[in-house]
Design a protein around this motif. Structure first.
Motif, PDB file in Angstrom:
ATOM      1  N   ILE A 226       0.851  -1.192   0.000  1.00 46.74           N
ATOM      2  CA  ILE A 226       0.000   0.000   0.000  1.00 46.74           C
ATOM      3  C   ILE A 226       0.883   1.237   0.000  1.00 46.74           C
ATOM      4  CG2 ILE A 226      -1.792   1.288   1.199  1.00 46.74           C
ATOM      5  CD1 ILE A 226      -2.724  -1.360   2.408  1.00 46.74           C
ATOM      6  N   THR A 227       0.885   1.914  -1.141  1.00 46.84           N
ATOM      7  CA  THR A 227       1.608   3.182  -1.237  1.00 46.84           C
ATOM      8  C   THR A 227       0.582   4.300  -1.089  1.00 46.84           C
ATOM      9  OG1 THR A 227       1.331   3.393  -3.630  1.00 46.84           O
ATOM     10  CG2 THR A 227       3.265   2.151  -2.855  1.00 46.84           C
ATOM     11  N   PRO A 228       1.008   5.486  -0.705  1.00 44.22           N
ATOM     12  CA  PRO A 228       0.053   6.604  -0.595  1.00 44.22           C
ATOM     13  C   PRO A 228      -0.681   6.863  -1.911  1.00 44.22           C
ATOM     14  CG  PRO A 228       2.142   7.200   0.425  1.00 44.22           C
ATOM     15  CD  PRO A 228       2.356   5.886  -0.267  1.00 44.22           C
ATOM     16  N   GLN A 229       0.008   6.714  -3.037  1.00 48.36           N
ATOM     17  CA  GLN A 229      -0.612   6.962  -4.327  1.00 48.36           C
ATOM     18  C   GLN A 229      -1.649   5.893  -4.666  1.00 48.36           C
ATOM     19  OE1 GLN A 229       2.685   6.921  -3.731  1.00 48.36           O
ATOM     20  NE2 GLN A 229       3.373   8.994  -4.169  1.00 48.36           N
ATOM     21  N   ARG A 230      -1.322   4.622  -4.465  1.00 54.37           N
ATOM     22  CA  ARG A 230      -2.290   3.547  -4.727  1.00 54.37           C
ATOM     23  C   ARG A 230      -3.509   3.703  -3.836  1.00 54.37           C
ATOM     24  NH1 ARG A 230       1.826  -1.618  -4.864  1.00 54.37           N
ATOM     25  NH2 ARG A 230       2.793  -1.100  -6.866  1.00 54.37           N
ATOM     26  N   PHE A 231      -3.247   4.006  -2.569  1.00 55.44           N
ATOM     27  CA  PHE A 231      -4.346   4.179  -1.630  1.00 55.44           C
ATOM     28  C   PHE A 231      -5.237   5.349  -2.067  1.00 55.44           C
ATOM     29  CE2 PHE A 231      -6.316   5.843   2.232  1.00 55.44           C
ATOM     30  CZ  PHE A 231      -6.923   4.699   2.724  1.00 55.44           C
ATOM     31  N   ALA A 232      -4.620   6.447  -2.465  1.00 51.94           N
ATOM     32  CA  ALA A 232      -5.385   7.627  -2.885  1.00 51.94           C
ATOM     33  C   ALA A 232      -6.205   7.329  -4.136  1.00 51.94           C
ATOM     34  CB  ALA A 232      -4.447   8.805  -3.130  1.00 51.94           C
ATOM     35  N   VAL A 233      -5.627   6.639  -5.111  1.00 57.24           N
ATOM     36  CA  VAL A 233      -6.343   6.317  -6.348  1.00 57.24           C
ATOM     37  C   VAL A 233      -7.503   5.370  -6.057  1.00 57.24           C
ATOM     38  CG1 VAL A 233      -6.146   5.122  -8.573  1.00 57.24           C
ATOM     39  CG2 VAL A 233      -4.400   6.773  -7.883  1.00 57.24           C
ATOM     40  N   TYR A 234      -7.257   4.318  -5.298  1.00 60.52           N
ATOM     41  CA  TYR A 234      -8.310   3.344  -5.014  1.00 60.52           C
ATOM     42  C   TYR A 234      -9.419   3.961  -4.165  1.00 60.52           C
ATOM     43  CZ  TYR A 234     -10.463  -1.151  -3.972  1.00 60.52           C
ATOM     44  OH  TYR A 234     -11.339  -2.195  -3.851  1.00 60.52           O
TER      45      TYR A 234
ATOM     46  N   ASP B 133      -9.355  12.864 -14.690  1.00 59.56           N
ATOM     47  CA  ASP B 133     -10.295  13.137 -13.599  1.00 59.56           C
ATOM     48  C   ASP B 133      -9.715  12.695 -12.261  1.00 59.56           C
ATOM     49  OD1 ASP B 133     -12.218  14.032 -15.473  1.00 59.56           O
ATOM     50  OD2 ASP B 133     -13.138  12.039 -15.607  1.00 59.56           O
ATOM     51  N   ILE B 134      -9.149  11.493 -12.246  1.00 62.57           N
ATOM     52  CA  ILE B 134      -8.567  10.958 -11.012  1.00 62.57           C
ATOM     53  C   ILE B 134      -7.380  11.806 -10.580  1.00 62.57           C
ATOM     54  CG2 ILE B 134      -7.426   8.965  -9.960  1.00 62.57           C
ATOM     55  CD1 ILE B 134      -9.057   7.225 -11.996  1.00 62.57           C
ATOM     56  N   LEU B 135      -6.519  12.152 -11.524  1.00 63.12           N
ATOM     57  CA  LEU B 135      -5.340  12.972 -11.227  1.00 63.12           C
ATOM     58  C   LEU B 135      -5.757  14.295 -10.588  1.00 63.12           C
ATOM     59  CD1 LEU B 135      -2.272  13.515 -11.448  1.00 63.12           C
ATOM     60  CD2 LEU B 135      -2.728  14.438 -13.724  1.00 63.12           C
ATOM     61  N   ASN B 136      -6.718  14.972 -11.181  1.00 58.35           N
ATOM     62  CA  ASN B 136      -7.169  16.257 -10.634  1.00 58.35           C
ATOM     63  C   ASN B 136      -7.731  16.109  -9.226  1.00 58.35           C
ATOM     64  OD1 ASN B 136      -6.434  17.630 -12.953  1.00 58.35           O
ATOM     65  ND2 ASN B 136      -8.447  17.388 -13.891  1.00 58.35           N
ATOM     66  N   GLU B 137      -8.521  15.085  -9.014  1.00 53.82           N
ATOM     67  CA  GLU B 137      -9.143  14.877  -7.707  1.00 53.82           C
ATOM     68  C   GLU B 137      -8.106  14.474  -6.652  1.00 53.82           C
ATOM     69  OE1 GLU B 137     -12.588  14.850  -5.284  1.00 53.82           O
ATOM     70  OE2 GLU B 137     -12.474  15.389  -7.400  1.00 53.82           O
ATOM     71  N   VAL B 138      -7.229  13.543  -6.998  1.00 56.84           N
ATOM     72  CA  VAL B 138      -6.217  13.063  -6.054  1.00 56.84           C
ATOM     73  C   VAL B 138      -5.260  14.190  -5.679  1.00 56.84           C
ATOM     74  CG1 VAL B 138      -4.200  11.551  -5.853  1.00 56.84           C
ATOM     75  CG2 VAL B 138      -6.375  10.626  -6.657  1.00 56.84           C
ATOM     76  N   ASN B 139      -4.871  14.999  -6.646  1.00 64.13           N
ATOM     77  CA  ASN B 139      -3.917  16.075  -6.369  1.00 64.13           C
ATOM     78  C   ASN B 139      -4.511  17.191  -5.522  1.00 64.13           C
ATOM     79  OD1 ASN B 139      -1.527  15.099  -7.319  1.00 64.13           O
ATOM     80  ND2 ASN B 139      -1.778  15.937  -9.362  1.00 64.13           N
ATOM     81  N   ARG B 140      -5.809  17.262  -5.437  1.00 59.65           N
ATOM     82  CA  ARG B 140      -6.420  18.234  -4.519  1.00 59.65           C
ATOM     83  C   ARG B 140      -6.106  17.887  -3.079  1.00 59.65           C
ATOM     84  NH1 ARG B 140     -12.132  18.280  -6.902  1.00 59.65           N
ATOM     85  NH2 ARG B 140     -11.557  19.034  -8.945  1.00 59.65           N
ATOM     86  N   GLU B 141      -6.027  16.579  -2.804  1.00 63.99           N
ATOM     87  CA  GLU B 141      -5.786  16.137  -1.430  1.00 63.99           C
ATOM     88  C   GLU B 141      -4.354  15.677  -1.203  1.00 63.99           C
ATOM     89  OE1 GLU B 141      -8.776  13.517   0.070  1.00 63.99           O
ATOM     90  OE2 GLU B 141     -10.323  14.494  -1.132  1.00 63.99           O
ATOM     91  N   LEU B 142      -3.698  15.193  -2.233  1.00 64.04           N
ATOM     92  CA  LEU B 142      -2.333  14.654  -2.111  1.00 64.04           C
ATOM     93  C   LEU B 142      -1.537  15.128  -3.326  1.00 64.04           C
ATOM     94  CD1 LEU B 142      -0.605  12.532  -0.431  1.00 64.04           C
ATOM     95  CD2 LEU B 142      -1.303  10.889  -2.156  1.00 64.04           C
TER      96      LEU B 142
END
Length: 133
Positions: A8-16, A30-39
């Protein structure tokens, strides 16, 4: 993810986590924009890498509803899709609705292994507006 043998990496966790929280069948962007808002540490390559690993272990599936555009879905149970041709909304449809499809009636020499129905039409969601080009 651990039960699938994934580190479990922070990026995998954030994407899932992002995919589990939404039903709109997002694109990588879409995922990139949303994930980068928080991480704000992810790149497009990182998102692709995380999605590839999640798909390979069966936690995520690719959904091809439009030519040339891959979307992702954490709902891995069999289901179909409705795509609004006006606003672009994508709605999951219960698998049983199309359970009477007769796959045994395919032309000789063809054997179905899976299928997915994509229904295209217009939704009646309040505020349904034509999608931007």
């Amino acid at each position: 993810m651990q039960s699938k043998g994934l580190r479990i990496t922070p990026q995998r966790f954030a994407v899932y986590t992002n995919l589990l929280s939404r039903s709109d069948h997002p694109t990588v962007e879409d995922i990139l924009n949303e994930v980068n808002r928080e991480l704000p540490i992810s790149s497009k390559a990182t998102i692709y890498s995380a999605l590839t690993v999640l798909r390979e272990v069966g936690l995520v599936k690719e959904v091809l509803l439009e030519e040339g555009l891959t979307r992702y879905d954490a709902n891995i149970k069999p289901h179909h899709h409705f795509c609004c041709q006006n606003c672009g909304a994508i709605v999951d449809i219960n698998w049983e609705i199309f359970s009477n499809i007769k796959l045994d009636k395919l032309p000789q020499g063809l054997r179905a292994e899976s299928y997915e129905v994509i229904v295209k039409g217009i939704c009646d969601h309040q505020g349904c507006q034509p999608k931007e080009s």
